[in-house]
Design a protein around this motif. Structure first.
Motif, PDB file in Angstrom:
ATOM      1  N   THR A 199      36.644  21.519  13.798  1.00 13.05           N
ATOM      2  CA  THR A 199      37.635  22.306  14.538  1.00 13.05           C
ATOM      3  C   THR A 199      37.684  21.979  16.022  1.00 13.05           C
ATOM      4  O   THR A 199      38.681  22.286  16.675  1.00 13.05           O
ATOM      5  N   TYR A 202      40.698  20.110  17.465  1.00 11.93           N
ATOM      6  CA  TYR A 202      41.948  20.865  17.492  1.00 11.93           C
ATOM      7  C   TYR A 202      41.973  21.864  18.643  1.00 11.93           C
ATOM      8  O   TYR A 202      43.009  22.072  19.271  1.00 11.93           O
ATOM      9  N   GLU A 205      42.657  19.839  21.810  1.00  9.01           N
ATOM     10  CA  GLU A 205      44.078  19.496  21.893  1.00  9.01           C
ATOM     11  C   GLU A 205      44.900  20.728  22.264  1.00  9.01           C
ATOM     12  O   GLU A 205      45.847  20.646  23.050  1.00  9.01           O
ATOM     13  N   GLN A 206      44.507  21.873  21.733  1.00  9.42           N
ATOM     14  CA  GLN A 206      45.232  23.113  22.021  1.00  9.42           C
ATOM     15  C   GLN A 206      45.196  23.452  23.508  1.00  9.42           C
ATOM     16  O   GLN A 206      46.219  23.824  24.089  1.00  9.42           O
ATOM     17  N   CYS A 250      48.962  22.613  16.634  1.00  6.08           N
ATOM     18  CA  CYS A 250      47.522  22.417  16.832  1.00  6.08           C
ATOM     19  C   CYS A 250      46.789  23.759  16.821  1.00  6.08           C
ATOM     20  O   CYS A 250      45.633  23.845  16.378  1.00  6.08           O
ATOM     21  N   LYS A 253      46.344  24.625  13.154  1.00  4.36           N
ATOM     22  CA  LYS A 253      45.267  23.835  12.558  1.00  4.36           C
ATOM     23  C   LYS A 253      43.901  24.344  13.007  1.00  4.36           C
ATOM     24  O   LYS A 253      42.975  24.467  12.202  1.00  4.36           O
ATOM     25  N   ALA A 254      43.791  24.613  14.311  1.00  2.00           N
ATOM     26  CA  ALA A 254      42.512  25.107  14.822  1.00  2.00           C
ATOM     27  C   ALA A 254      42.149  26.446  14.189  1.00  2.00           C
ATOM     28  O   ALA A 254      41.016  26.668  13.756  1.00  2.00           O
TER      29      ALA A 254
END
Length: 598
Positions: A199, A202, A205-206, A250, A253-254
């Motif tokens: 995780t 992600y 990236e978030q 993102c 996904k996280a």
């Protein structure tokens, strides 16, 4: 390409994470006393929680059968149970209070260093970073540090104490059941580790996309009039929607991968509970490993099984928050780690002569800008710098102010390289008015006194009169006490007049005017130009050294020296009359502007 980047990131992430954690520990260290108190309260809370099943189990054993209840002992156990519950509530409140205090102090320190980096860092280190992203690091990212790391530390510590204590009490009741529970524990931890490990990328990236979204939003709000004027609204919304979609993607996904941790561990914990229930029942009925336990013992084991599962779930949840906070912490720590500009050297008291010698400078090493420049400026000389956009005029001003240092050559102040003086003392000798006007949120008086905070009201008013803005200020609702900001409360021209009054009040020995009157109407410009003339050429004092960057050539006809720049080089120099007589680049610019103005 993306897979390769992820692969490299996974290889190098561990040392990077360790470096971030070490830096975070430096912020926590001054508040370690609060953390120790939080840990003490955590231990007390965990201990009280661990004894609760013992009391409940003993209370259950007081109920032997129908009409066979030991009410005396039951009453004592219930009072002890109430005391333990009250102790848990109080110590958890105190633990959270200390942890919250430590968290907010830690974040305040990190935010302070981040803001200090923006103020003190070399401009070249911040030029490539968007203003909105920098603001997001100091505000949003800093808050996430408190949510996931500092407060999470107490939860992890409490969880570890509870897990170890639970196993000890279970061993005292039934070693075989405790062994079964311990054997299943690594499975829960393994699932948590495998899910949490995937995780982090992600969450990283978030935070990056959030910073970009913050910047786009800031630009759209700050320059909304320009967005509307050019019909850029639809494109701005499309740009925002794209970033918003990326953030949603993102973020989903996280959240999705991190949310797998809790149900996975709960499934395993339910399995542990079932194993304890079955083994406890067998032990109560026929004995297990030679040990027979009572109904109260089964109750204790089941309660301990729940207590054992709860901190595991909390720890896995904290791990998820920790991943988010670690990604946010890396961004603000990256900002706070920018070394401040070196400000060592001698103090510059005054300057009689400026000599620019063999000066070279470029923002990008592959794109040279200023090359082999040589200029000598004596005290009291008024120098005008003209040329096409992008020729290096403002860059030269930035070098004089030591916003940047030369790549080659030198700027000598009374024969001494300017780099031998402190940046702050060099800048105190210069006063600068830029084309872009700026005021901060505060009173008009404070805005004018920005460069001289100890100025008297009389001095502020005198400066405003010189800048021809005193009448406007007196018409404001509270006069000089009126609160203004960089929004639309006053016009751009009025902001610029306040900027000009600011330099009038500071009254430095050297003046830099970078298109200072470009946002002012022609009539006011003439009056302000007269004020500048009196500032640079006072009748009762020594002339000041002045540098004027100008596009309106009519404002510099009285300059002692006019420098005509092109592609970072001085291609012509002389007075207005000399350059017109020469018939070169300056004469061409002057004729073109004269024809346009007429």
């Amino acid at each position: 390409m993306k897979n390769a980047a992820v692969s490299v990131k996974n290889k190098k992430k561990s040392p990077a994470e360790k470096a971030v954690v070490r830096r975070l520990m430096r912020y926590v260290k001054p508040h370690v006393g609060l953390m120790v108190l939080a840990f003490i309260f955590a231990v007390i809370s965990a201990a009280a929680s661990l004894f609760t099943p013992v009391v409940i189990g003993n209370a259950v054993d007081c109920i032997v059968g129908v009409n066979d209840v030991d009410f005396a002992k039951l009453g004592i156990y219930l009072c002890v149970l109430a005391g333990l519950i009250a102790a848990v509530m109080l110590t958890q409140w105190l633990m959270n209070l200390c942890a919250q205090r430590a968290a907010h102090l830690t974040v305040a320190d990190a935010r302070r260093d981040g803001f200090a980096a923006i103020i003190d860092a070399p401009l070249k280190d911040l030029d490539s970073k968007a203003a909105g992203d920098l603001a997001a690091r100091i505000s949003v990212d800093a808050d996430q540090i408190a949510d996931g790391i500092v407060q999470g530390a107490t939860q992890i510590f409490t969880g570890i104490v509870t897990i170890i204590g639970t196993l000890v009490f279970m061993i005292l009741i039934s070693p075989w059941i405790a062994l079964a529970v311990a054997a299943l524990t690594p499975l829960s931890l393994l699932v948590s580790y495998l899910v949490a490990r995937g995780t982090h990328k992600y969450f990283t990236e978030q935070t990056k996309v959030r910073g970009k979204l913050y910047d786009v939003t800031d630009e759209a709000i700050r320059y909304r009039n320009i967005v509307a004027a050019y019909g850029y609204g639809d494109r701005a919304e499309a740009n925002f929607s794209e970033l918003n979609e990326n953030l949603k993607s993102c973020g989903f996904k996280a959240t999705f991968y991190s949310s797998l941790v809790n149900p996975s561990t709960r499934l395993i914990n339910s399995l542990v509970y079932a194993v304890v229930a079955i083994m406890g029942t067998v032990s109560a009925i026929s004995g297990l490993g030679g040990i027979t336990i009572s109904v109260g013992g089964i109750t204790q084991l089941l309660l301990y099984a729940n207590q054992f599962a709860r901190p595991l779930n909390e720890i896995t949840g904290v791990i998820t928050e920790f991943q988010t906070s670690l990604a946010a912490a890396s961004r603000i720590i990256e900002l706070a780690s920018i070394p401040p500009q070196d400000d060592s050297g001698k103090e510059l008291q005054s300057c009689n002569e400026i000599e620019i010698k063999d000066l070279d400078f470029s923002y990008d090493p592959e794109k040279p800008l200023i090359r082999d420049m040589n200029v000598s400026v004596g005290r009291g000389t008024l120098v005008a710098i003209v040329g096409r956009t992008g020729c290096g005029k403002t860059t030269l001003i930035n070098l004089l102010m030591r916003f940047y240092d030369p790549d080659g050559g030198s700027i000598l102040l009374d024969g001494v390289d300017c780099t031998e003086y402190t940046r702050s003392s060099v800048r105190k000798n210069f006063g600068m008015v830029l084309q872009d006007s700026w005021v901060f949120k505060g009173s008009v008086r404070d805005n004018i006194a920005y460069g001289k905070p100890d100025a008297t009201d009389e001095e502020v008013i005198a400066a405003a009169k010189k800048a021809h803005i005193d009448g406007f200020i007196k018409r404001l609702p509270q006069g000089y006490d009126t609160i203004i900001d960089d929004g639309d409360s006053i016009s751009q021209g009025q902001k610029q007049l306040i900027n000009i009054a600011r330099i009038m009040l500071a009254d430095p020995p050297m003046i830099i005017l970078d298109e200072a009157t470009s946002n002012i109407d022609t009539r006011t410009e003439r009056r302000v130009q007269d004020a500048f003339d009196r500032l640079l050429r006072p009748q009762d004092g020594e002339k000041k050294t002045g540098f004027i960057v100008a596009h309106r050539l009519s404002t510099i006809v009285n300059a002692d020296m006019i420098l005509v720049m092109d592609s970072g080089k001085i291609i012509e120099r002389g007075t207005h009359a000399e350059l017109l007589a020469k018939g070169g680049a300056y004469a061409e610019l002057y004729r073109a502007q004269f024809a346009r103005d007429n």
